[in-house]
Design a protein around this motif. Structure first.
Motif, short mmCIF file in Angstrom:
data_model
loop_
_atom_site.label_atom_id
_atom_site.label_comp_id
_atom_site.label_asym_id
_atom_site.label_seq_id
_atom_site.Cartn_x
_atom_site.Cartn_y
_atom_site.Cartn_z
N LEU A 43 0.84 -1.20 0.00
CA LEU A 43 0.00 0.00 0.00
C LEU A 43 0.87 1.25 0.00
CD1 LEU A 43 -2.67 -0.93 2.69
CD2 LEU A 43 -2.94 -0.96 0.22
N SER A 44 0.38 2.27 -0.68
CA SER A 44 1.06 3.57 -0.58
C SER A 44 0.75 4.16 0.79
CB SER A 44 0.59 4.50 -1.70
OG SER A 44 -0.75 4.88 -1.46
N GLN A 46 -0.70 6.93 1.47
CA GLN A 46 -2.07 7.47 1.50
C GLN A 46 -3.09 6.34 1.68
OE1 GLN A 46 -2.44 9.68 -2.13
NE2 GLN A 46 -2.58 11.61 -1.00
N GLN A 47 -2.91 5.24 0.95
CA GLN A 47 -3.83 4.12 1.07
C GLN A 47 -3.78 3.53 2.48
OE1 GLN A 47 -2.22 1.78 -2.10
NE2 GLN A 47 -3.94 2.23 -3.47
N ARG A 50 -5.62 5.85 4.83
CA ARG A 50 -7.05 5.74 4.61
C ARG A 50 -7.62 4.46 5.24
NH1 ARG A 50 -7.72 5.39 -1.07
NH2 ARG A 50 -5.97 6.77 -1.29
N ASP A 51 -6.90 3.35 5.06
CA ASP A 51 -7.35 2.09 5.64
C ASP A 51 -7.34 2.15 7.17
OD1 ASP A 51 -7.79 1.02 3.17
OD2 ASP A 51 -6.02 -0.26 3.16
N ARG A 54 -10.28 4.20 8.34
CA ARG A 54 -11.52 3.42 8.18
C ARG A 54 -11.66 2.39 9.29
NH1 ARG A 54 -12.09 -1.41 6.25
NH2 ARG A 54 -10.04 -1.39 5.30
#
Length: 60
Positions: A43-44, A46-47, A50-51, A54
């Motif tokens: 994952l980057s 940012q990803q 975000r995860d 969440r």
């Protein structure tokens, strides 16, 4: 010496072949799953962020 297959021997061979086939199928499916997981890209940042957001929102 001829080899005779009586009913118990034949049934044992059939059950053994079925279990061997199940083992080959199981090992093959595990190898495919592991190969698929290793092929995933990391994952980057940012990803990943975000995860994490969440996940923490779901726990609250």
């Amino acid at each position: 010496m001829p080899f005779h297959l009586d009913a118990p021997t034949l049934s044992l061979l059939v059950v053994g072949l079925v279990f061997a086939g199940l083992q080959v199928w199981w090992i093959g499916s595990l190898m495919v799953r592991n190969r698929r997981r290793q092929g995933e890209r990391p994952l980057s940042s940012q990803q990943f962020r975000r995860d994490l957001e969440r996940i923490f929102r779901q726990e609250s």
